[in-house]
Design an enzyme around this catalytic site. Structure first.
Site, PDB file in Angstrom:
ATOM      1  N   TYR A 143      39.127   1.332 -25.921  1.00 53.50           N
ATOM      2  CA  TYR A 143      38.810   0.088 -26.642  1.00 53.50           C
ATOM      3  C   TYR A 143      37.529  -0.555 -26.116  1.00 53.50           C
ATOM      4  O   TYR A 143      36.821  -1.216 -26.864  1.00 53.50           O
ATOM      5  CB  TYR A 143      39.954  -0.920 -26.482  1.00 53.50           C
ATOM      6  CG  TYR A 143      41.008  -0.843 -27.546  1.00 53.50           C
ATOM      7  CD1 TYR A 143      41.696   0.335 -27.786  1.00 53.50           C
ATOM      8  CD2 TYR A 143      41.340  -1.970 -28.293  1.00 53.50           C
ATOM      9  CE1 TYR A 143      42.677   0.391 -28.750  1.00 53.50           C
ATOM     10  CE2 TYR A 143      42.320  -1.921 -29.265  1.00 53.50           C
ATOM     11  CZ  TYR A 143      42.989  -0.735 -29.492  1.00 53.50           C
ATOM     12  OH  TYR A 143      43.957  -0.687 -30.448  1.00 53.50           O
ATOM     13  N   LYS A 194      48.266  11.452 -21.383  1.00 56.60           N
ATOM     14  CA  LYS A 194      47.937  12.744 -21.986  1.00 56.60           C
ATOM     15  C   LYS A 194      47.228  13.574 -20.915  1.00 56.60           C
ATOM     16  O   LYS A 194      46.110  14.070 -21.089  1.00 56.60           O
ATOM     17  CB  LYS A 194      47.063  12.520 -23.237  1.00 56.60           C
ATOM     18  CG  LYS A 194      46.803  13.759 -24.072  1.00 56.60           C
ATOM     19  CD  LYS A 194      48.025  14.286 -24.813  1.00 56.60           C
ATOM     20  CE  LYS A 194      47.684  15.577 -25.543  1.00 56.60           C
ATOM     21  NZ  LYS A 194      48.886  16.258 -26.097  1.00 56.60           N
ATOM     22  N   ASP A 250      48.989   0.775 -28.226  1.00 54.35           N
ATOM     23  CA  ASP A 250      48.796   0.221 -29.570  1.00 54.35           C
ATOM     24  C   ASP A 250      49.647   0.992 -30.564  1.00 54.35           C
ATOM     25  O   ASP A 250      50.376   0.417 -31.377  1.00 54.35           O
ATOM     26  CB  ASP A 250      47.312   0.306 -29.946  1.00 54.35           C
ATOM     27  CG  ASP A 250      47.026  -0.239 -31.334  1.00 54.35           C
ATOM     28  OD1 ASP A 250      47.579  -1.302 -31.664  1.00 54.35           O
ATOM     29  OD2 ASP A 250      46.271   0.397 -32.077  1.00 54.35           O
ATOM     30  N   ASP A 254      53.662  -0.057 -32.319  1.00 52.25           N
ATOM     31  CA  ASP A 254      53.931  -0.161 -33.762  1.00 52.25           C
ATOM     32  C   ASP A 254      55.101   0.737 -34.137  1.00 52.25           C
ATOM     33  O   ASP A 254      55.974   0.348 -34.929  1.00 52.25           O
ATOM     34  CB  ASP A 254      52.703   0.263 -34.584  1.00 52.25           C
ATOM     35  CG  ASP A 254      51.848  -0.917 -35.023  1.00 52.25           C
ATOM     36  OD1 ASP A 254      51.785  -1.909 -34.261  1.00 52.25           O
ATOM     37  OD2 ASP A 254      51.242  -0.848 -36.112  1.00 52.25           O
TER      38      ASP A 254
HETATM   39  C1  IPM Z   1      47.326  -5.060 -31.857  1.00 55.02           C
HETATM   40  C2  IPM Z   1      46.326  -4.894 -32.967  1.00 55.02           C
HETATM   41  C3  IPM Z   1      44.925  -5.047 -32.394  1.00 55.02           C
HETATM   42  C4  IPM Z   1      44.733  -3.910 -31.420  1.00 55.02           C
HETATM   43  C5  IPM Z   1      43.796  -5.091 -33.435  1.00 55.02           C
HETATM   44  C6  IPM Z   1      43.996  -6.212 -34.428  1.00 55.02           C
HETATM   45  C7  IPM Z   1      42.443  -5.217 -32.782  1.00 55.02           C
HETATM   46  O1  IPM Z   1      46.513  -3.691 -33.625  1.00 55.02           O
HETATM   47  O2  IPM Z   1      47.332  -6.122 -31.207  1.00 55.02           O
HETATM   48  O3  IPM Z   1      48.099  -4.138 -31.633  1.00 55.02           O
HETATM   49  O4  IPM Z   1      44.352  -2.798 -31.806  1.00 55.02           O
HETATM   50  O5  IPM Z   1      44.961  -4.141 -30.227  1.00 55.02           O
HETATM   51 MG    MG Z   2      48.248  -2.625 -33.004  1.00 55.69          MG
END
Ligand code: IPM
Ligand code: MG
Length: 369
Positions: A143, A194, A250, A254
């Protein structure tokens, strides 16, 4: 008992941000008569701030965030800003806040409420009882690694490149957060990397293993990220605490969120080294449903509970909010995202009303107990 007034920066952002943050603020304010002393100051962020000032993270907003004891954040982003130069896009606001405030430790609990087990994409018997805490490193990795960019190579072809990068100290401090958290839970920590392919991950694995020497009471395991993605679907209950880098975290958070029934339920805390934090739902700005009073405010309300716990040291009020959320789910109240086919759903404000009513009752119970 007169605790000092704590200052909370409120950054609603874009899309459904304003609606959901408003409900979380109502819940916090409902605790004032019971002794919670907070002052809230609001500022624009994301695309909303860009429209006002040309900057998704205006200096005044960043200054407010710096000076506050904690930050309550909604969400940022929207299709109308997707074509802007990267440094003007709404997402830069949250990335910039994380980096500027040193919010390196992202706590993303993925807990299933039994009432919602049927809303999971996995069979209820697989997810029932699931309680995973994902700890995601938040200020390093691909990032933020340099160099990164777009260029045209010698043969005239366009190239994009990013750099995955972790320094030992960054790995060590997030590993410690992982071990400390595991200690307060079931004492099992799974580090995800990884290392079979990436040098960064090999260092990650080596450093986490070194840190483990200070936590012999915690059982450490290592898992490759592809396997972790699979194992979360196969048997999510095998996990207690997962610690991983920014990018893998990340994606896995999700994935884990969906197992709980709805991404609309999950809060998060992003903490610095001193307990100051930014609190936000893990879902996005959902521009398609913004302004329609149908978004689920519970992830943001639960984020407010985390704020009370981690930055304000108000564990009892945090528990009151969490108990209130459980109560409204037990009452059968559902926003559209967590309603089963045939169940009636209520709107954002009505869900806020229900939690406000329940939180006062929940806090009262505590006093009687
Ligand atoms: C999260 C989101 C963010 C990230 C985006 C909005 C930059 O997906 O907080 O998980 O990738 O960290
Ligand atoms: Mg995210």
């Amino acid at each position: 008992m007169t605790a000092a007034m704590k200052k909370i920066a409120v950054l609603p952002g874009d899309g459904i941000g304003a609606e959901i943050v408003a409900q979380a603020l109502r819940v916090l304010r409902a605790l004032a008569p019971l002794g919670l002393r907070i002052e809230t100051i609001e500022a624009p962020v994301g695309g909303t701030a860009y429209e006002l000032s040309g900057d998704p993270l205006p200096t005044a907003t960043l200054d407010l965030a710096r000076s506050a004891d904690a930050i309550l954040f909604g969400s940022v982003g929207g299709w109308q800003w997707d074509k802007l130069a990267r440094d003007k896009r709404p997402e830069q606001a949250i990335l910039g806040l994380r980096k500027a405030l040193g919010l390196f430790a992202n706590l993303r609990p993925a807990v299933i409420y039994d009432e919602l087990a049927a809303a999971s994409t996995l069979r209820p018997e697989l997810v029932s009882g699931m309680d995973v805490l994902i700890i995601r490193e938040l200020t390093g990795d691909i990032y933020f690694g340099q160099p990164r960019g777009l260029r045209t190579n010698a043969s005239g072809e366009r190239e994009g490149f990013d750099t995955m990068h972790y320094a030992e100290s960054e790995i060590r401090r997030i590993a410690r957060v992982g071990f400390e958290a595991a200690r307060k839970r079931q004492r099992r920590l799974c580090s995800v990397d990884k290392a079979n392919v990436l040098e960064t991950s090999q260092l990650w694995r080596d450093v986490v293993t070194e840190v483990a020497a200070d936590y012999t009471d915690v059982a450490l395991s290592h898992m490759y990220v592809d396997n972790a993605a699979m194992q979360l679907l196969r048997n999510p209950r095998q996990f207690d605490v997962i610690v991983t880098g920014n990018m893998f975290g990340d994606i896995l958070s999700d994935e884990a969120s969906m197992l709980t029934g709805s991404i609309g339920m999950l809060p998060s805390a992003s903490l610095d080294a001193h307990g100051k934090g930014l609190y936000e739902p893990i879902h996005g700005s959902a521009p398609d449903i913004a302004g329609r009073d149908i978004a689920n405010p519970l992830a943001t309300i639960l984020s407010a509970a985390m704020l009370l716990r981690y930055s304000l040291g108000e564990e009892k009020f945090a528990l009151s909010i969490e108990r209130a959320v459980r109560r409204v789910l037990q009452q059968g109240l559902r926003t559209a995202d967590i309603a089963q086919p045939g169940e009636t759903s209520i709107g954002t404000c009505a869900m806020g009303d229900a939690v406000v009513a329940a939180v006062v009752a929940a806090a009262g119970e505590r006093d009687d107990a």
